[in-house]
Design a protein around this motif. Structure first.
Motif, short mmCIF file in Angstrom:
data_model
loop_
_atom_site.label_atom_id
_atom_site.label_comp_id
_atom_site.label_asym_id
_atom_site.label_seq_id
_atom_site.Cartn_x
_atom_site.Cartn_y
_atom_site.Cartn_z
N ALA A 1 3.96 -7.82 -3.14
CA ALA A 1 5.06 -6.86 -3.02
C ALA A 1 6.15 -7.10 -4.05
CB ALA A 1 5.65 -6.89 -1.62
N GLU A 2 6.01 -8.16 -4.84
CA GLU A 2 6.94 -8.41 -5.94
C GLU A 2 6.22 -8.36 -7.29
OE1 GLU A 2 8.94 -12.06 -4.95
OE2 GLU A 2 10.35 -11.02 -3.63
N SER B 1 9.71 -3.24 -6.55
CA SER B 1 9.90 -1.87 -6.06
C SER B 1 9.18 -1.58 -4.73
CB SER B 1 9.50 -0.85 -7.12
OG SER B 1 8.13 -0.96 -7.47
N PRO B 2 8.03 -2.21 -4.41
CA PRO B 2 7.42 -1.94 -3.11
C PRO B 2 8.31 -2.32 -1.93
CG PRO B 2 5.79 -2.89 -4.57
CD PRO B 2 7.11 -3.00 -5.27
N ARG B 3 9.18 -3.31 -2.13
CA ARG B 3 10.09 -3.73 -1.06
C ARG B 3 11.41 -2.97 -1.08
NH1 ARG B 3 9.89 -10.36 -0.92
NH2 ARG B 3 7.89 -10.57 0.16
N ARG B 4 11.63 -2.11 -2.07
CA ARG B 4 12.95 -1.50 -2.26
C ARG B 4 12.83 0.02 -2.31
NH1 ARG B 4 16.05 -5.58 -4.25
NH2 ARG B 4 17.77 -4.41 -3.30
N LYS B 5 12.34 0.61 -1.25
CA LYS B 5 12.07 2.04 -1.24
C LYS B 5 13.31 2.88 -1.49
CE LYS B 5 9.89 5.59 1.63
NZ LYS B 5 9.24 5.88 2.93
N TYR C 1 2.97 0.83 -13.05
CA TYR C 1 1.75 0.40 -12.37
C TYR C 1 2.03 0.14 -10.90
CZ TYR C 1 -2.26 -2.56 -11.12
OH TYR C 1 -3.36 -3.11 -10.50
N GLN C 2 1.89 1.17 -10.11
CA GLN C 2 1.98 1.11 -8.65
C GLN C 2 1.11 2.23 -8.08
OE1 GLN C 2 3.11 -1.06 -6.69
NE2 GLN C 2 4.56 -2.26 -7.92
N THR D 1 0.81 -1.22 0.00
CA THR D 1 0.00 0.00 0.00
C THR D 1 0.84 1.27 0.00
OG1 THR D 1 -0.16 -0.12 2.42
CG2 THR D 1 -1.96 -1.10 1.13
N LYS D 2 2.12 1.18 0.37
CA LYS D 2 3.00 2.34 0.38
C LYS D 2 3.71 2.57 -0.95
CE LYS D 2 4.06 2.38 5.34
NZ LYS D 2 5.14 2.25 6.36
N ALA D 3 3.58 1.64 -1.88
CA ALA D 3 4.32 1.72 -3.15
C ALA D 3 3.90 2.95 -3.95
CB ALA D 3 4.09 0.46 -3.96
#
Length: 364
Positions: A335-336, A286-290, A44-45, A34-36
């Motif tokens: 998240a991937e 990218s959601p896991r790699r801020k 697409y995020q 949800t933070k992506a």
């Protein structure tokens, strides 16, 4: 010959003690999702769920919902990740409650995700949260737990009555043959079980020689983005590489063409050894790699995914009547960017493409 399509299922969609301590109270996989934010035009995020909502896998209704959806669209069963650290289980509640309750009535198997857990989310373990330590004693304790608590379940996926167990990173074992021999000995002597043990193929460790410690088969694991990335940057002259990265390779973000990757996979020869195939609907970590580099597929669509799955089902010839597994990575790696579950952009189209590919090839 009939194939059994199995989707890999991540059980991290619920809070638990260790994640509260490491990432903050109430952390689940949805926290990253949800933070992506979009990183480039057209990215697409965030990817947000549709029909399923932000489910909590502590709830039996959520687990039943997943099974119902999978069954409706032709998936035979789930392969749940299993986290064992010298007798300590992590993220075990969903599978434990499936075992205790007998519900949902849906086939499943386990893949031991035998990596250290770190803060890096990249497998490099620079800041280890919980570590794997291997020993004969742990091999014995682990296989006793599995045979008694898990493999005996009537829903557990088998090949010729042998429970199927996958090892995610076989290269991390100090003596893989010794561990496999120990597991087989204990399973047979104490539980009258024969095991079917699969090694997950991770780059760069491919090929029949890696089955020699005693594996029954391998399992392809898609997508292979690191291989594509390494091949790309290692061929660059140093002066160009230094200019691009300025000595900070970890900050470089790489985008891959999903259409080109599917085209490559459609023309790639089938493995000439016992290896179960795998397909993937996409990738975007990218959601896991801020604050660090990420990798993402561009251009994934349900039609392309369905084409890849159909081609795989057509070309794969099972090694025997029950050695007929085809894997999809993944069911719910939100998240991937790697999931079949309905989202707000595509709805159920990836599931529909899955069912269509299975239906069109089931009599071939």
């Amino acid at each position: 010959m009939k194939k059994r399509v199995i989707a890999i299922n991540l059980p991290q969609f619920h809070p638990f003690k260790e994640n509260d301590e490491w990432w903050g109270k109430g952390f689940t996989e949805w926290t990253n999702v949800t933070k992506a934010k979009p990183r480039f035009p057209g990215h697409y995020q965030p990817r947000l769920p549709a029909d399923t909502g932000f489910y909590d896998l502590r709830l039996p209704e959520a687990r039943q919902m997943q099974a119902n959806l999978a069954k409706e669209y032709g998936i035979y069963g789930f392969c749940y990740y299993h986290y064992w650290f010298n007798g300590k289980l992590l993220m075990e509640r969903p599978v434990n409650e499936i075992l205790m309750s007998g519900q949902p009535d849906f086939p499943f198997m386990l893949c031991w995700a035998n990596e250290n857990w770190s803060r890096n989310w990249d497998g490099k373990f620079r800041n280890i949260l919980i570590e794997q330590n291997y020993s004969i004693e742990d091999d014995i304790d682990h296989i006793r737990y599995l045979c008694k608590k898990v493999f005996s379940d009537k829903r557990y996926i088998r090949i010729n009555n042998r429970p199927v167990f996958a090892i995610y990173r076989s290269k991390y074992f100090p003596n893989m043959k010794q561990s496999i021999d120990t597991w087989r000995k204990i399973a047979k002597q104490e539980f009258d079980m024969e095991l079917y043990i699969i090694r997950v193929e991770n780059e760069p460790d491919f090929g029949p020689e890696y089955l020699k410690p005693g594996f029954d088969a391998a399992m392809d694991f898609q997508p292979l983005l690191m291989g594509a990335f390494n091949k790309w940057w290692k061929n660059l002259p140093f002066r160009i590489m230094n200019h691009l990265f300025k000595g900070r390779y970890q900050w470089f973000n790489k985008h891959f063409s999903y259409p080109a990757y599917v085209k490559y996979q459609l023309n790639k020869p089938i493995a000439n050894y016992k290896c179960f195939p795998c397909v993937s609907p996409g990738w975007d970590n990218s959601p896991r790699r801020k604050h660090s580099s990420y990798m993402a597929f561009i251009g994934s669509t349900p039609d392309l995914f369905g084409k890849w799955l159909k081609n795989t089902l057509q070309r794969f010839q099972p090694f025997s009547k029950e050695e007929n597994l085809v894997f999809i990575n993944a069911w719910n790696e939100w998240a991937e960017g790697n999931y079949l579950e309905p989202d707000q952009k595509w709805g159920r189209q990836y599931l529909e493409a899955t069912k269509k590919a299975i239906n069109e090839t089931e009599d071939e």
